[in-house]
Design an enzyme around this catalytic site. Structure first.
Site, PDB file in Angstrom:
ATOM      1  N   GLY A  89     138.544  17.919 -24.084  1.00  0.00           N
ATOM      2  CA  GLY A  89     137.295  17.191 -24.158  1.00  0.00           C
ATOM      3  C   GLY A  89     136.656  17.063 -22.942  1.00  0.00           C
ATOM      4  N   GLY A  91     135.854  15.688 -19.964  1.00  0.00           N
ATOM      5  CA  GLY A  91     136.461  14.442 -18.964  1.00  0.00           C
ATOM      6  C   GLY A  91     135.602  13.951 -17.955  1.00  0.00           C
ATOM      7  NE  ARG A  92     135.344  18.048 -13.753  1.00  0.00           N
ATOM      8  CZ  ARG A  92     135.589  18.917 -12.629  1.00  0.00           C
ATOM      9  NH1 ARG A  92     135.045  18.227 -11.614  1.00  0.00           N
ATOM     10  NH2 ARG A  92     135.754  20.381 -12.608  1.00  0.00           N
ATOM     11  NE  ARG A 175     128.532  23.227 -17.803  1.00  0.00           N
ATOM     12  CZ  ARG A 175     129.893  23.552 -18.019  1.00  0.00           C
ATOM     13  NH1 ARG A 175     130.449  24.272 -17.118  1.00  0.00           N
ATOM     14  NH2 ARG A 175     130.770  22.828 -18.588  1.00  0.00           N
ATOM     15  NE  ARG A 182     133.536  23.172 -23.863  1.00  0.00           N
ATOM     16  CZ  ARG A 182     133.349  23.186 -22.525  1.00  0.00           C
ATOM     17  NH1 ARG A 182     134.276  24.029 -21.914  1.00  0.00           N
ATOM     18  NH2 ARG A 182     132.495  22.422 -22.038  1.00  0.00           N
ATOM     19  CG  ASP A 251     139.670  24.697 -22.001  1.00  0.00           C
ATOM     20  OD1 ASP A 251     140.453  25.644 -22.112  1.00  0.00           O
ATOM     21  OD2 ASP A 251     139.375  24.224 -20.898  1.00  0.00           O
TER      22      ASP A 251
HETATM   23  P1  AMP Z   1     138.139  22.962 -16.424  1.00  0.00           P
HETATM   24  O1  AMP Z   1     139.434  23.328 -15.531  1.00  0.00           O
HETATM   25  O2  AMP Z   1     137.150  22.420 -15.771  1.00  0.00           O
HETATM   26  O3  AMP Z   1     137.796  23.780 -17.502  1.00  0.00           O
HETATM   27  O4  AMP Z   1     138.906  21.338 -16.888  1.00  0.00           O
HETATM   28  C1  AMP Z   1     139.916  21.337 -17.940  1.00  0.00           C
HETATM   29  C2  AMP Z   1     139.648  20.039 -18.433  1.00  0.00           C
HETATM   30  O5  AMP Z   1     140.188  18.873 -17.505  1.00  0.00           O
HETATM   31  C3  AMP Z   1     138.554  19.482 -19.101  1.00  0.00           C
HETATM   32  O6  AMP Z   1     138.662  18.658 -20.068  1.00  0.00           O
HETATM   33  C4  AMP Z   1     137.744  18.694 -18.094  1.00  0.00           C
HETATM   34  O7  AMP Z   1     136.916  18.029 -18.648  1.00  0.00           O
HETATM   35  C5  AMP Z   1     138.929  17.906 -17.175  1.00  0.00           C
HETATM   36  N1  AMP Z   1     138.741  17.450 -16.076  1.00  0.00           N
HETATM   37  C6  AMP Z   1     138.713  18.311 -15.110  1.00  0.00           C
HETATM   38  N2  AMP Z   1     138.291  17.564 -13.842  1.00  0.00           N
HETATM   39  C7  AMP Z   1     138.314  16.430 -14.229  1.00  0.00           C
HETATM   40  C8  AMP Z   1     138.236  15.141 -13.451  1.00  0.00           C
HETATM   41  N3  AMP Z   1     137.916  14.877 -12.127  1.00  0.00           N
HETATM   42  N4  AMP Z   1     138.074  14.069 -14.132  1.00  0.00           N
HETATM   43  C9  AMP Z   1     138.346  13.930 -15.690  1.00  0.00           C
HETATM   44  N5  AMP Z   1     138.371  15.159 -16.395  1.00  0.00           N
HETATM   45  C10 AMP Z   1     138.710  16.477 -15.547  1.00  0.00           C
HETATM   46 MG    MG Z   2     136.493  23.878 -18.702  1.00  0.00          MG
END
Ligand code: AMP
Ligand code: MG
Length: 485
Positions: A89, A91-92, A175, A182, A251
């Site tokens: 989901g 997360g940020r 963005r 996804r 994802d």
């Molecule tokens: P990504 O590697 O950017 O595709 O992120 C994978 C997952 O980790 C996604 O669910 C992001 O929302 C979560 N995520 C990555 N960085 C953070 C962060 N600093 N805080 C909270 N969630 C994060």
């Molecule tokens: Mg991602």
């Protein structure tokens, strides 16, 4: 709906059942400062903001002061990360809304790094400056390279620090995407709600991205086939420009066929099929040469999730899914050779074109040649003076290629035009990307702006891209990229 400054924001995704998202506002930041604003993109979206009012833009694109009547959400999704299933989901990230453009297209406006959400797990919901600069630069470069991609509208310094391996400046990226649905969103819907959840998400996705399929006898099967086709073509396009995504988890794969999530991605310089840049990809799962296969693996996950919708008899559903997945290789190979013919200036189709292209890549790999540069050198009437090009191995291939050009159905000057339109002069070269990110982190955004500007016109030799064409500017062979959260 909000109308001021050209905003025409809806949020159709928020009309879906609530297990697919959470309503959550960005967490305000103390001192937002506008670093980048993409005026051309804003114009194409029909957004008309006072560009000289940097304070107002900083408030807006930090999430401190959202457009009127918006109710942001964070989307739920799951994903196979390096082969393992997880519930994830946003997360940020916060989806502010869907902008309806003057030509009635719908684009998600999403803030990334805008604070925690119910899906943050242990994360802080924030993003550091360098990775957001990287996403901004590479996504915009991909767009100019004619590759379907999410775009970057604005970048704001949050004025707050984020703790990573050290304290870093925080930043928020805006963005723009035709949606953020996804493969992992389907995995999530199936996992949590089964048939009903899946049907609602599939009906929504078809109406939004593949509206012509609504009328089909089995729209879900056609939807799967359509995503297979877009992804096969997308990955072929990556291969043509030497792009390595780096973290092709399910994802990070859209159903719209746009490239998404520029984490440890990089463009290859020295050609190698097995090239990996990402520091976390220790087994080469997402290497350059694995991308076609991995995309198909991800599509199998989509097909698996869609099974209950494909047919009520499970055996029949599996058969239909297999047929759709089987079409992938043919579409990919066709897209790959079509693009390679353009890169090599070949008109007409000969079966041997495959081996001609393959032999060229083999030669590049053995000679450790620069991928972008070598293709571009072919677009000159005579190859530049260079020891490698004088080698018997290259000369043999070159003669074969010249003979093939003679059998073209069109004159040589048209071949050269086609090749110049298909082989970029510059790509976001790792050396320069690192250099401008470092300067940006140090407070000097000018080098970043200059590179961004040069990358807007990648198929022409211009004054602004001249300095980035120096083939000797390379990172060491042990150069690694990081997910950089
Ligand atoms: P990504 O590697 O950017 O595709 O992120 C994978 C997952 O980790 C996604 O669910 C992001 O929302 C979560 N995520 C990555 N960085 C953070 C962060 N600093 N805080 C909270 N969630 C994060
Ligand atoms: Mg991602």
């Amino acid at each position: 709906m909000s109308h001021s400054y050209g905003w025409r924001l809806e949020n159709s995704y928020a009309d879906l059942p609530e297990y697919l998202f959470s309503r959550i506002n960005p967490t305000p930041v103390s001192e937002p400062q506008l670093l980048l604003f993409n005026n051309d993109l804003a114009n194409s979206l029909g957004i008309d903001l006072p560009t000289d009012d940097k304070k107002m833009l900083a408030q807006l694109f930090s999430g401190n002061q959202l457009p009127k009547d918006t109710s942001p959400i964070a989307q739920a999704y799951a994903g196979h990360q390096f082969g393992h299933f997880s519930i994830l989901g946003d997360g940020r990230a916060h989806l502010v809304g869907e902008q309806i453009t003057p030509d009635n297209k719908r684009f998600d406006i999403q803030l990334k790094g805008s604070g925690p959400t119910p899906y943050s797990r242990n994360g802080d919901g924030r993003a550091a400056l360098a990775p957001m600069l990287r996403e901004y630069l590479i996504s915009e470069a991909m767009h100019a390279l004619k590759i379907p991609t999410t775009r970057s509208l604005a970048l704001v310094l949050s004025g707050e620090s984020v703790m990573r391996s050290s304290l870093l400046d925080g930043a928020i990226l805006t963005r723009v995407a035709s949606s953020h649905i996804r493969v992992g969103t389907f995995e999530y819907a199936n996992f949590t709600k089964g048939f009903e959840g899946l049907k609602i998400l599939a009906d929504y996705s078809i109406a939004r991205h593949y509206p012509k399929l609504v009328q089909q006898e089995n729209p879900y099967l056609d939807f799967l086939k359509a995503v297979v086709e877009r992804q096969a073509k997308l990955v072929a396009a990556w291969m043509h420009i030497g792009f390595i995504h780096g973290v092709m988890n399910t994802d990070n794969m859209t159903i719209s066929g746009e490239t998404i999530d520029y984490g440890p991605c990089a463009f290859m310089d020295i050609f190698s099929m097995g090239k990996v840049f990402s520091s976390i990809d220790s087994h080469g799962r997402y290497s350059y040469g694995s991308q076609a296969h991995v995309a198909q693996w991800n599509l199998v996950k989509l097909a698996d999730s869609l099974l209950p919708l494909l047919h009520k008899e499970s055996g029949r559903a599996v058969k239909l899914a297999e047929e759709a997945i089987d079409s992938y290789s043919k579409i990919f190979n066709q897209a790959w050779i079509t693009g390679m013919r353009c890169k090599l200036g070949l008109f007409g189709e000969e079966v041997e074109d495959f081996s001609l292209a393959q032999k060229f890549l083999d030669w590049m790999q053995t000679s450790k040649a620069d991928y972008t540069r070598t293709f571009r050198d072919l677009t000159q009437e005579n190859m530049p003076e260079n020891k490698a090009y004088k080698s018997p191995a290259f000369q043999k291939w070159y003669m074969e290629w010249k003979e093939r050009l003679l059998r073209n159905s069109k004159p040589l000057n048209l071949s050269l035009c086609l090749m110049r339109d298909s082989n970029p002069v510059i790509i976001p070269n790792n050396y320069y990307v690192e250099e401008v990110l470092l300067a940006g982190e140090g407070g000097d955004i000018e080098p970043f702006m200059a590179l961004l500007e040069a990358l807007r016109n990648p198929f022409e030799e211009t004054l602004s891209n001249e300095i980035y064409r120096n083939p000797n500017k390379k990172m060491n062979s042990d150069y690694k990229t990081f997910c950089g959260t």
